[in-house]
Design a protein around this motif. Structure first.
Motif, PDB file in Angstrom:
ATOM      1  N   SER A  41       0.838  -1.142  -0.028  1.00 64.16           N
ATOM      2  CA  SER A  41       0.159  -0.072   0.008  1.00 64.16           C
ATOM      3  C   SER A  41       0.854   1.248  -0.022  1.00 64.16           C
ATOM      4  N   THR A  42       2.145   1.220   0.152  1.00 62.65           N
ATOM      5  CA  THR A  42       2.969   2.477  -0.113  1.00 62.65           C
ATOM      6  C   THR A  42       4.016   2.057  -1.107  1.00 62.65           C
ATOM      7  N   THR A  43       4.544   3.324  -1.579  1.00 66.33           N
ATOM      8  CA  THR A  43       5.263   3.364  -2.668  1.00 66.33           C
ATOM      9  C   THR A  43       6.767   2.927  -2.406  1.00 66.33           C
ATOM     10  N   LEU A  44       7.242   3.001  -0.886  1.00 68.62           N
ATOM     11  CA  LEU A  44       8.290   2.686  -0.437  1.00 68.62           C
ATOM     12  C   LEU A  44       8.723   1.126  -0.563  1.00 68.62           C
ATOM     13  N   SER A  45       9.843   0.699  -1.059  1.00 67.25           N
ATOM     14  CA  SER A  45      10.059  -0.753  -1.370  1.00 67.25           C
ATOM     15  C   SER A  45      10.397  -1.390  -0.070  1.00 67.25           C
ATOM     16  N   LEU A  46       9.157  -1.917   0.413  1.00 66.94           N
ATOM     17  CA  LEU A  46       9.150  -2.613   1.811  1.00 66.94           C
ATOM     18  C   LEU A  46       8.588  -4.041   1.438  1.00 66.94           C
ATOM     19  N   LEU A  47       8.697  -4.555   0.303  1.00 70.49           N
ATOM     20  CA  LEU A  47       8.080  -5.915   0.113  1.00 70.49           C
ATOM     21  C   LEU A  47       9.218  -7.046   0.704  1.00 70.49           C
ATOM     22  N   PHE A  48      10.442  -6.705   1.084  1.00 69.41           N
ATOM     23  CA  PHE A  48      10.859  -7.730   1.914  1.00 69.41           C
ATOM     24  C   PHE A  48      10.636  -7.829   3.264  1.00 69.41           C
ATOM     25  N   LEU A  49       9.828  -7.313   3.887  1.00 64.43           N
ATOM     26  CA  LEU A  49       9.236  -7.144   5.318  1.00 64.43           C
ATOM     27  C   LEU A  49       8.384  -8.393   5.272  1.00 64.43           C
ATOM     28  N   VAL A  50       7.828  -9.135   4.115  1.00 67.66           N
ATOM     29  CA  VAL A  50       7.190 -10.334   4.523  1.00 67.66           C
ATOM     30  C   VAL A  50       8.148 -11.656   4.887  1.00 67.66           C
ATOM     31  N   PHE A  51       9.238 -11.430   4.502  1.00 68.63           N
ATOM     32  CA  PHE A  51      10.201 -12.838   4.394  1.00 68.63           C
ATOM     33  C   PHE A  51      10.535 -13.301   5.980  1.00 68.63           C
ATOM     34  N   PRO A  52      10.680 -12.276   6.975  1.00 68.99           N
ATOM     35  CA  PRO A  52      10.859 -12.844   8.227  1.00 68.99           C
ATOM     36  C   PRO A  52       9.611 -13.697   8.835  1.00 68.99           C
ATOM     37  N   LEU A  53       8.238 -13.205   8.551  1.00 67.05           N
ATOM     38  CA  LEU A  53       7.278 -14.189   9.037  1.00 67.05           C
ATOM     39  C   LEU A  53       7.313 -15.333   8.228  1.00 67.05           C
ATOM     40  N   LEU A  54       7.508 -15.417   6.965  1.00 62.00           N
ATOM     41  CA  LEU A  54       7.533 -16.696   6.209  1.00 62.00           C
ATOM     42  C   LEU A  54       8.333 -17.734   6.517  1.00 62.00           C
ATOM     43  N   ILE A  55       9.624 -17.070   7.107  1.00 62.36           N
ATOM     44  CA  ILE A  55      10.845 -18.110   7.484  1.00 62.36           C
ATOM     45  C   ILE A  55      10.320 -18.550   9.101  1.00 62.36           C
ATOM     46  N   TRP A  56       9.748 -17.649   9.536  1.00 59.79           N
ATOM     47  CA  TRP A  56       9.603 -18.123  11.128  1.00 59.79           C
ATOM     48  C   TRP A  56       8.083 -19.203  10.861  1.00 59.79           C
ATOM     49  N   ALA A  57       7.290 -18.931   9.864  1.00 59.31           N
ATOM     50  CA  ALA A  57       6.153 -20.034   9.881  1.00 59.31           C
ATOM     51  C   ALA A  57       6.817 -21.248   9.239  1.00 59.31           C
ATOM     52  N   ALA A  58       7.898 -21.304   8.444  1.00 61.56           N
ATOM     53  CA  ALA A  58       8.578 -22.377   7.930  1.00 61.56           C
ATOM     54  C   ALA A  58       9.066 -23.231   8.894  1.00 61.56           C
ATOM     55  N   LEU A  59       9.979 -22.336   9.590  1.00 65.43           N
ATOM     56  CA  LEU A  59      10.715 -23.092  10.929  1.00 65.43           C
ATOM     57  C   LEU A  59       9.629 -23.607  11.940  1.00 65.43           C
ATOM     58  N   ARG A  60       8.790 -23.136  12.340  1.00 69.07           N
ATOM     59  CA  ARG A  60       7.761 -23.549  13.523  1.00 69.07           C
ATOM     60  C   ARG A  60       6.861 -24.652  12.704  1.00 69.07           C
ATOM     61  N   TYR A  61       6.191 -24.460  11.613  1.00 73.58           N
ATOM     62  CA  TYR A  61       5.252 -25.474  11.155  1.00 73.58           C
ATOM     63  C   TYR A  61       5.515 -26.260   9.936  1.00 73.58           C
ATOM     64  N   GLN A  62       6.632 -25.972   9.439  1.00 73.33           N
ATOM     65  CA  GLN A  62       6.861 -26.559   8.031  1.00 73.33           C
ATOM     66  C   GLN A  62       6.149 -25.935   6.904  1.00 73.33           C
ATOM     67  N   LEU A  63       5.755 -27.070   6.195  1.00 68.65           N
ATOM     68  CA  LEU A  63       4.836 -26.965   4.922  1.00 68.65           C
ATOM     69  C   LEU A  63       3.436 -26.232   5.514  1.00 68.65           C
ATOM     70  N   LEU A  64       2.859 -26.770   6.559  1.00 67.15           N
ATOM     71  CA  LEU A  64       1.764 -26.264   7.104  1.00 67.15           C
ATOM     72  C   LEU A  64       1.528 -24.853   7.687  1.00 67.15           C
ATOM     73  N   GLY A  65       2.604 -24.212   7.993  1.00 68.09           N
ATOM     74  CA  GLY A  65       2.756 -22.979   8.195  1.00 68.09           C
ATOM     75  C   GLY A  65       3.237 -22.092   6.864  1.00 68.09           C
ATOM     76  N   ALA A  66       4.343 -22.567   6.238  1.00 64.64           N
ATOM     77  CA  ALA A  66       4.735 -21.590   5.066  1.00 64.64           C
ATOM     78  C   ALA A  66       3.690 -21.644   4.111  1.00 64.64           C
ATOM     79  N   ALA A  67       2.890 -22.452   3.625  1.00 66.27           N
ATOM     80  CA  ALA A  67       2.102 -22.573   2.415  1.00 66.27           C
ATOM     81  C   ALA A  67       1.023 -21.560   2.766  1.00 66.27           C
ATOM     82  N   PRO A  68       0.326 -21.584   3.658  1.00 65.68           N
ATOM     83  CA  PRO A  68      -0.903 -20.402   3.617  1.00 65.68           C
ATOM     84  C   PRO A  68       0.060 -19.113   3.669  1.00 65.68           C
TER      85      PRO A  68
END
Length: 339
Positions: free
Chosen positions: A220-247
């Protein structure tokens, strides 16, 4: 003594229950293909003179159905593709060519994945790599090539826009496999333990809601902040594997596709082609990160469990061979590493 008679082989066409189950399975896949196709058509872009979708979910639905139920369900994929095209206008010869391409691509991807020993549990790194490079990137070359060539030969697409349309078509089909297939394969493994309390659902809920909030902010912002999604994605994969990373990868893809098609946020500063490159780079990296990291963690956990079982069996063998000695039975270490 005469040999016992061999019972005749049971044909699915002679067993009403098997026939009904097969028919329901085919209808379910057709309905899922059609529904996901209609949802995918909600976000379209005109590239090279043809309408394409940045994310085409039916490819993931089709490949999942073929992997789970076998190649015999390909008529459901073809029928679903025909119904989706029929919902856009009258059926003509070019439409049948597109249906053929959309059917052959997931069938070929399924055959390739079976050839390399792919497992639907996605609990090995090699399975994640196979799905990415063989199932998505290689398999979807068929549908994009056939579909774009059919439109060009039919006159619906100028030849000058062939490669731009082909690349967008291929990327949309590949993203459908990378995003939807892991999600469906993960959802089939959901189990609700009876002993789970309300507190056990807090972390997964926070992960999913956090991914939604951060992706909405980044798109929603013109700033380049798309990289902010990756910490949450990595957290989901580490904690719940595919069941967390896929959603989480699915949420990131859906929100970013909506932002790109409406030219908002970071997708408002460039042309359509450049925005599609940015979008597919984000979706591809998110899917790759979540899928491969989840498969790697699952493989490591499976290896550790096998080592535990081998140590327990070895301790039992030693105890039986030396019953007079004070042999201590091996126990796996606790979370702090103490035996």
């Amino acid at each position: 003594m005469p040999p016992a008679p061999v019972p005749p082989a049971t044909s699915p066409f002679r067993d009403p229950r098997r026939l009904a189950a097969t028919a329901l399975r085919l209808l379910a896949i057709t309905a899922a293909y059609y529904a996901s196709g209609r949802l995918g058509l909600l976000e379209q872009l005109v590239i090279g003179g043809a309408k394409v979708t940045p994310l085409w979910p039916p490819t993931g639905v089709a490949l999942t159905g073929l992997l789970l139920f076998g190649l015999g369900v390909w008529p459901a994929v073809a029928l679903g593709a025909l119904l989706v095209i029929g919902s856009l206008g009258p059926i003509h010869l070019a439409s049948l060519g597109i249906v053929a391409g959309n059917t052959l691509a997931p069938v070929a991807a399924c055959l390739i994945l079976r050839r390399v020993g792919f497992r639907v549990e996605l609990d090995r790194l090699r399975d994640g790599l196979a799905l990415v490079f063989l199932g998505a990137l290689a398999g979807m070359l068929i549908s994009s090539t056939i579909g774009t060539a059919v439109l060009a030969l039919d006159g619906s697409l100028p030849w000058g826009g062939f490669w731009s349309t082909w690349s967008a078509w291929w990327a949309g089909d590949a993203m459908g496999v990378l995003v939807i297939t892991p999600l469906l394969l993960a959802l089939r493994t959901i189990r609700f333990p009876l002993e789970a309390g309300p507190l056990d659902w807090i972390e997964p809920a926070l992960l999913l809601l956090g991914t939604v909030a951060v992706t909405l902010l980044a798109t929603s912002t013109t700033l380049s902040l798309l990289f902010l999604v990756f910490p949450l994605l990595i957290w989901a994969a580490l904690r719940y594997q595919l069941l967390g990373a896929a959603p989480c990868a699915f949420v990131i893809s859906v929100i970013s596709v909506a932002a790109a098609t409406h030219r908002s946020g970071p997708f408002s500063r460039h042309g359509v082609v450049a925005d599609m490159v940015l979008l597919q780079a984000l979706n591809g990296c998110a899917a790759l990160t979540g899928l491969l990291l989840a498969a790697l963690i699952a493989e490591q956990r499976n290896t550790y469990q096998r080592i535990e079982q081998a140590c327990v069996q070895l301790s039992e063998v030693v105890a039986r061979l030396a019953p007079g000695q004070a042999a201590t039975r091996w126990l796996p270490p606790d979370e702090d590493g103490r035996p």
